[in-house]
Design an enzyme around this catalytic site. Structure first.
Site, PDB file in Angstrom:
ATOM      1  N   CYS A 140     -21.764  -1.089  -4.264  1.00 30.88           N
ATOM      2  CA  CYS A 140     -20.736  -0.639  -5.296  1.00 30.88           C
ATOM      3  C   CYS A 140     -19.777   0.246  -4.483  1.00 30.88           C
ATOM      4  O   CYS A 140     -20.050   0.682  -3.466  1.00 30.88           O
ATOM      5  CB  CYS A 140     -21.239  -0.221  -6.544  1.00 30.88           C
ATOM      6  SG  CYS A 140     -21.853   1.465  -6.281  1.00 30.88           S
ATOM      7  N   THR A 141     -18.594   0.485  -5.191  1.00 30.28           N
ATOM      8  CA  THR A 141     -17.435   1.229  -4.542  1.00 30.28           C
ATOM      9  C   THR A 141     -17.898   2.471  -4.229  1.00 30.28           C
ATOM     10  O   THR A 141     -17.731   3.176  -3.115  1.00 30.28           O
ATOM     11  CB  THR A 141     -16.294   1.033  -5.410  1.00 30.28           C
ATOM     12  OG1 THR A 141     -16.596   1.572  -6.764  1.00 30.28           O
ATOM     13  CG2 THR A 141     -15.589  -0.175  -5.191  1.00 30.28           C
TER      14      THR A 141
END
Length: 105
Positions: A9-10
């Site tokens: 994920c970011t």
């Protein structure tokens, strides 16, 4: 069916590990083997071996960012979705993987 995947994920914290857990549980529930590598803030964990990738019927990339080592999956069938899909609909994602593998030519 053997499935491998990568979750990233970011931020590289929560969603990465939630996606990993949800996907592995959904695959197990459907009677499949799955191993998910995580690429987060502390680097790569649960790293996939080339043998595991070679033996996999399909690759699921639950990613929101560019991952390292993507070239390892060249020539494999790949489903790429945002981590949010893996977190919210892991069973549907595994079903989609089954459909893609069933369409084998």
């Amino acid at each position: 069916m053997k499935i491998v995947g990568v979750a990233a994920c970011t931020v590289g914290i929560a969603h990465t590990y939630i996606a990993q857990e949800k996907l592995e549980n959904a695959a197990k529930k459907a009677g499949h083997e799955m191993k998910v590598e995580t690429q987060g803030t502390i680097g790569i964990e649960n790293e996939l071996t080339q043998a595991e990738i070679d033996q996999a019927d399909i690759v699921i990339l639950a990613i929101d960012v560019k991952i390292s080592g993507r070239e390892r999956f060249e020539g494999k069938r790949v489903i790429q979705v945002p981590t949010e899909v893996a977190v919210k609909s892991p069973n549907k994602l595994i079903e989609k993987a089954q459909e893609v593998v069933a369409q084998k030519v």
